[in-house]
Write a protein that holds these residues in place. Structure first.
Motif, PDB file in Angstrom:
ATOM      1  N   GLY A   1       1.631   0.335  -9.104  1.00 30.40           N
ATOM      2  CA  GLY A   1       0.876  -0.912  -9.164  1.00 30.40           C
ATOM      3  C   GLY A   1       0.483  -1.459  -7.815  1.00 30.40           C
ATOM      4  N   CYS A   2       0.240  -0.577  -6.840  1.00 29.93           N
ATOM      5  CA  CYS A   2      -0.164  -1.024  -5.503  1.00 29.93           C
ATOM      6  C   CYS A   2      -1.420  -0.274  -5.084  1.00 29.93           C
ATOM      7  CB  CYS A   2       0.960  -0.807  -4.496  1.00 29.93           C
ATOM      8  SG  CYS A   2       1.442   0.908  -4.269  1.00 29.93           S
ATOM      9  N   LYS A   3      -1.933  -0.627  -3.906  1.00 27.91           N
ATOM     10  CA  LYS A   3      -3.159  -0.030  -3.398  1.00 27.91           C
ATOM     11  C   LYS A   3      -2.867   1.309  -2.713  1.00 27.91           C
ATOM     12  CE  LYS A   3      -3.848  -3.608  -0.931  1.00 27.91           C
ATOM     13  NZ  LYS A   3      -4.427  -4.560   0.066  1.00 27.91           N
ATOM     14  N   VAL A   4      -3.936   2.078  -2.540  1.00 26.27           N
ATOM     15  CA  VAL A   4      -3.838   3.330  -1.789  1.00 26.27           C
ATOM     16  C   VAL A   4      -4.181   3.037  -0.328  1.00 26.27           C
ATOM     17  CG1 VAL A   4      -4.738   5.666  -1.499  1.00 26.27           C
ATOM     18  CG2 VAL A   4      -4.432   4.722  -3.798  1.00 26.27           C
ATOM     19  N   GLY A   5      -3.289   3.359   0.583  1.00 26.93           N
ATOM     20  CA  GLY A   5      -3.527   3.118   2.000  1.00 26.93           C
ATOM     21  C   GLY A   5      -3.968   4.376   2.708  1.00 26.93           C
ATOM     22  N   GLU A   6      -4.686   4.204   3.792  1.00 30.66           N
ATOM     23  CA  GLU A   6      -5.166   5.337   4.572  1.00 30.66           C
ATOM     24  C   GLU A   6      -4.776   5.161   6.037  1.00 30.66           C
ATOM     25  OE1 GLU A   6      -9.332   5.722   4.065  1.00 30.66           O
ATOM     26  OE2 GLU A   6      -9.218   6.323   1.947  1.00 30.66           O
ATOM     27  N   PHE A   7      -4.518   6.284   6.673  1.00 30.83           N
ATOM     28  CA  PHE A   7      -4.241   6.286   8.111  1.00 30.83           C
ATOM     29  C   PHE A   7      -5.555   6.298   8.883  1.00 30.83           C
ATOM     30  CE2 PHE A   7      -0.331   8.157   6.386  1.00 30.83           C
ATOM     31  CZ  PHE A   7       0.633   7.430   7.069  1.00 30.83           C
ATOM     32  N   PRO A   8      -5.608   5.625  10.055  1.00 26.82           N
ATOM     33  CA  PRO A   8      -4.558   4.787  10.644  1.00 26.82           C
ATOM     34  C   PRO A   8      -4.567   3.384  10.045  1.00 26.82           C
ATOM     35  CG  PRO A   8      -6.412   4.883  12.118  1.00 26.82           C
ATOM     36  CD  PRO A   8      -6.768   5.782  10.959  1.00 26.82           C
TER      37      PRO A   8
ATOM     38  N   SER B   1       0.850  -1.192   0.000  1.00 27.01           N
ATOM     39  CA  SER B   1       0.000   0.000   0.000  1.00 27.01           C
ATOM     40  C   SER B   1       0.880   1.235   0.000  1.00 27.01           C
ATOM     41  CB  SER B   1      -0.935   0.014   1.211  1.00 27.01           C
ATOM     42  OG  SER B   1      -1.799  -1.115   1.211  1.00 27.01           O
ATOM     43  N   LEU B   2       0.393   2.310  -0.593  1.00 26.23           N
ATOM     44  CA  LEU B   2       1.117   3.567  -0.679  1.00 26.23           C
ATOM     45  C   LEU B   2       0.412   4.602   0.187  1.00 26.23           C
ATOM     46  CD1 LEU B   2       3.483   5.058  -2.104  1.00 26.23           C
ATOM     47  CD2 LEU B   2       1.824   5.794  -3.838  1.00 26.23           C
ATOM     48  N   TYR B   3       1.169   5.207   1.113  1.00 28.96           N
ATOM     49  CA  TYR B   3       0.621   6.198   2.030  1.00 28.96           C
ATOM     50  C   TYR B   3       1.289   7.546   1.768  1.00 28.96           C
ATOM     51  CZ  TYR B   3      -0.941   2.048   4.556  1.00 28.96           C
ATOM     52  OH  TYR B   3      -1.530   0.853   4.885  1.00 28.96           O
ATOM     53  N   GLY B   4       0.554   8.592   2.022  1.00 26.90           N
ATOM     54  CA  GLY B   4       1.098   9.925   1.832  1.00 26.90           C
ATOM     55  C   GLY B   4       0.915  10.808   3.043  1.00 26.90           C
ATOM     56  N   LEU B   5       1.926  11.614   3.317  1.00 23.10           N
ATOM     57  CA  LEU B   5       1.868  12.574   4.419  1.00 23.10           C
ATOM     58  C   LEU B   5       2.017  13.973   3.827  1.00 23.10           C
ATOM     59  CD1 LEU B   5       4.135  10.845   7.118  1.00 23.10           C
ATOM     60  CD2 LEU B   5       1.648  11.093   7.159  1.00 23.10           C
ATOM     61  N   GLY B   6       0.987  14.802   3.993  1.00 25.53           N
ATOM     62  CA  GLY B   6       1.021  16.144   3.442  1.00 25.53           C
ATOM     63  C   GLY B   6       0.867  16.173   1.936  1.00 25.53           C
ATOM     64  N   VAL B   7       0.285  15.121   1.366  1.00 25.76           N
ATOM     65  CA  VAL B   7       0.088  15.022  -0.085  1.00 25.76           C
ATOM     66  C   VAL B   7      -1.396  14.855  -0.351  1.00 25.76           C
ATOM     67  CG1 VAL B   7       0.725  13.784  -2.200  1.00 25.76           C
ATOM     68  CG2 VAL B   7       2.352  13.937  -0.281  1.00 25.76           C
ATOM     69  N   ILE B   8      -1.909  15.510  -1.405  1.00 26.27           N
ATOM     70  CA  ILE B   8      -3.339  15.394  -1.716  1.00 26.27           C
ATOM     71  C   ILE B   8      -3.634  13.977  -2.185  1.00 26.27           C
ATOM     72  CG2 ILE B   8      -3.547  17.856  -2.262  1.00 26.27           C
ATOM     73  CD1 ILE B   8      -3.428  17.126  -5.215  1.00 26.27           C
TER      74      ILE B   8
ATOM     75  N   ASP C   1      -5.431  12.857  -4.716  1.00 26.91           N
ATOM     76  CA  ASP C   1      -5.298  12.604  -6.158  1.00 26.91           C
ATOM     77  C   ASP C   1      -3.869  12.233  -6.530  1.00 26.91           C
ATOM     78  OD1 ASP C   1      -7.960  13.153  -6.431  1.00 26.91           O
ATOM     79  OD2 ASP C   1      -7.666  15.251  -7.059  1.00 26.91           O
ATOM     80  N   GLU C   2      -2.903  12.907  -5.906  1.00 28.84           N
ATOM     81  CA  GLU C   2      -1.503  12.608  -6.202  1.00 28.84           C
ATOM     82  C   GLU C   2      -1.132  11.196  -5.758  1.00 28.84           C
ATOM     83  OE1 GLU C   2       2.360  13.410  -7.636  1.00 28.84           O
ATOM     84  OE2 GLU C   2       0.391  14.342  -7.976  1.00 28.84           O
ATOM     85  N   ILE C   3      -1.673  10.777  -4.600  1.00 27.10           N
ATOM     86  CA  ILE C   3      -1.380   9.427  -4.105  1.00 27.10           C
ATOM     87  C   ILE C   3      -1.974   8.384  -5.045  1.00 27.10           C
ATOM     88  CG2 ILE C   3      -1.716   7.832  -2.181  1.00 27.10           C
ATOM     89  CD1 ILE C   3      -1.821  10.224  -0.328  1.00 27.10           C
ATOM     90  N   GLU C   4      -3.211   8.630  -5.521  1.00 23.19           N
ATOM     91  CA  GLU C   4      -3.840   7.684  -6.432  1.00 23.19           C
ATOM     92  C   GLU C   4      -3.069   7.581  -7.747  1.00 23.19           C
ATOM     93  OE1 GLU C   4      -7.794   9.111  -6.764  1.00 23.19           O
ATOM     94  OE2 GLU C   4      -8.467   8.191  -4.861  1.00 23.19           O
ATOM     95  N   ARG C   5      -2.572   8.736  -8.240  1.00 22.83           N
ATOM     96  CA  ARG C   5      -1.819   8.722  -9.498  1.00 22.83           C
ATOM     97  C   ARG C   5      -0.527   7.921  -9.352  1.00 22.83           C
ATOM     98  NH1 ARG C   5       2.298  11.350 -11.762  1.00 22.83           N
ATOM     99  NH2 ARG C   5       2.615  12.627  -9.888  1.00 22.83           N
ATOM    100  N   LEU C   6       0.169   8.113  -8.231  1.00 19.73           N
ATOM    101  CA  LEU C   6       1.421   7.384  -8.009  1.00 19.73           C
ATOM    102  C   LEU C   6       1.181   5.893  -7.770  1.00 19.73           C
ATOM    103  CD1 LEU C   6       3.323   9.934  -5.750  1.00 19.73           C
ATOM    104  CD2 LEU C   6       3.762   9.416  -8.158  1.00 19.73           C
ATOM    105  N   SER C   7       0.071   5.557  -7.105  1.00 21.51           N
ATOM    106  CA  SER C   7      -0.218   4.146  -6.851  1.00 21.51           C
ATOM    107  C   SER C   7      -0.502   3.386  -8.137  1.00 21.51           C
ATOM    108  CB  SER C   7      -1.394   4.014  -5.875  1.00 21.51           C
ATOM    109  OG  SER C   7      -2.583   4.488  -6.470  1.00 21.51           O
ATOM    110  N   LEU C   8      -1.126   4.093  -9.147  1.00 15.70           N
ATOM    111  CA  LEU C   8      -1.377   3.454 -10.440  1.00 15.70           C
ATOM    112  C   LEU C   8      -0.063   3.181 -11.170  1.00 15.70           C
ATOM    113  CD1 LEU C   8      -4.513   5.458 -11.667  1.00 15.70           C
ATOM    114  CD2 LEU C   8      -4.421   3.071 -10.897  1.00 15.70           C
ATOM    115  N   ARG C   9       0.866   4.101 -11.046  1.00 14.88           N
ATOM    116  CA  ARG C   9       2.164   3.908 -11.695  1.00 14.88           C
ATOM    117  C   ARG C   9       2.960   2.778 -11.047  1.00 14.88           C
ATOM    118  NH1 ARG C   9       5.547   9.237 -12.743  1.00 14.88           N
ATOM    119  NH2 ARG C   9       6.842   7.573 -13.643  1.00 14.88           N
TER     120      ARG C   9
END
Length: 412
Positions: free
Chosen positions: A31-38, A12-19, A21-29
């Protein structure tokens, strides 16, 4: 390279201080899921405020569920075992003793200590401060064991079996006040148990402290140390209460020598006759040193002609006269010599034990290496080893080598 690969389907890909949409775009590149805190990593929550008690509840609940499984495997129906709360195993219940591992070994060690009358399993008790960290029914605090074992009916009728002492009883200037919560009204023997429990509570003397602490009854300061436990075990096992033997404690010799003498007095050293009694097939049961008689403990340590020569030299060295069967028997029983001072008798006992120990070691050298000492060599080794052990263990008396090796030394 290690050859290890990342499994993107389980990542999973997590982001801190990132919108987002940017996390979703990077996760597609990637090839993993979008993770959320906590989220949870290795069983621990990540991204929560761990200063808040409720955020630790999932971790505590998981540990409690694991503990329940552990209890089911390790504690028998017939009773309890040694545990974090000082629980005691019921005699006759095998429980964990048939299993292997660290904790079963600890349980077996605790039971072995109890067999020498130390009551180690019941030596820990809680001293009450605020009562918030002591369970009323499970922890040993009022008696030398959990209250649930003595007041079984009350425990089964208790609404909260894990209640703390603070939730059930308080102390003030007017005395003791109890707060009971039962599943139903008490009748019959349950009321009698409650009366007995109340009497105990009113007779309990609460310590003037703020926190609950564990107290070890086998130490005067109440603090458990392995050094103190080791000393208690040594005192219990190396002091023979049978009338024909004196104390097996001598501070001038190492512990291994005390253990050897303890084994000698109980016929626990493996002479050939003892091995034959245990069904071990031997070519001969005769003495390997002299071949004159069967190898018993008395023969090996005293009456074998090689041992007899060693004892004769030791007696002359100490000025104790001509050796005889009677004098050897007295030495075997550890009799003191009234012509010596108290220190002299202590040193003589250390010499005597050293002599027995080295005679047995010489016997083993003969059996396993076909080596054997002679009289003068034996006496010199006894003197050297005795001086080494005694001189390093005497604080108030200085032992000199020239003084130790002169004849008629018993005047000490």
């Amino acid at each position: 390279m290690s050859g290890l690969k990342i499994n993107y389907h389980k990542s999973s890909l997590y982001g801190l201080g990132v919108i987002k949409d940017e996390i979703e775009r990077l996760s597609l590149r990637v090839g993993c899921k979008v993770g959320e805190f906590p989220f949870t990593y290795l069983g621990l929550p990540i991204g929560r405020n761990m200063n808040r008690v409720e955020n630790w509840k999932p971790v505590v609940d998981k540990f409690m569920s694991k503990l329940a499984d552990w209890k089911a495997k390790m504690i028998s129906f017939g009773g309890s075992i040694y545990g974090p709360n000082g629980l005691h195993i019921t005699p006759g219940s095998n429980g964990p003793l048939t299993k292997s591992g660290v904790w079963p070994n600890i349980v077996r060690a605790g039971i072995s200590i109890d067999k020498i009358w130390l009551q180690f399993g019941r030596s820990f008790i809680k001293q009450i401060g605020d009562g918030n960290h002591t369970e009323f029914w499970d922890d040993p605090w009022l008696i030398d064991g959990p209250l649930k074992h003595r007041f079984k009916r009350l425990f089964h009728l208790e609404a909260d079996q894990r209640a703390t002492v603070r939730s059930r009883i308080t102390w003030n200037n007017n005395g003791v006040r109890c707060y009971w919560q039962w599943n139903r009204d008490l009748i019959g023997q349950a009321r009698d148990e409650l009366q007995s429990l109340t009497d105990l509570l009113f007779s309990y003397v609460k310590q003037d402290r703020t926190l609950d602490v564990w107290y070890w009854n086998l130490a005067t300061n109440g603090i458990f140390t392995t050094k103190r436990l080791t000393r208690l075990i040594d005192d219990a096992t190396l002091l023979d209460n049978r009338p024909r033997f004196e104390s097996l404690k001598n501070n001038l010799v190492p512990l291994k020598l005390e253990i050897f003498i303890w084994r000698v007095l109980r016929r626990r050293i493996p002479t050939r006759i003892e091995l034959d009694k245990r069904g071990i097939d031997l070519n001969s049961v005769r003495c390997p040193l002299c071949d004159d008689d069967v190898e018993t403990i008395d023969h090996t340590l005293f009456f074998c002609r090689h041992s007899y020569e060693v004892w004769d030299r030791v007696f002359k060295w100490w000025g104790l006269g001509v050796i005889s069967n009677l004098s050897v028997n007295e030495a075997f029983r550890g009799k003191s010599n009234r012509a010596m001072s108290q220190m002299g008798n202590t040193i003589w006992q250390a010499m005597e034990w050293t002599c027995k120990y080295l005679i047995w070691r010489n016997r083993n050298l003969k059996v396993f290496s076909n080596k054997c000492w002679n009289g003068p060599t034996a006496l010199m080794e006894i003197q050297l080893r005795s001086f080494e052990w005694i001189s390093t263990r005497t604080k108030n008396v200085k032992i000199e080598w020239n003084r130790l090796t002169i004849p008629n030394i018993y005047v000490l």
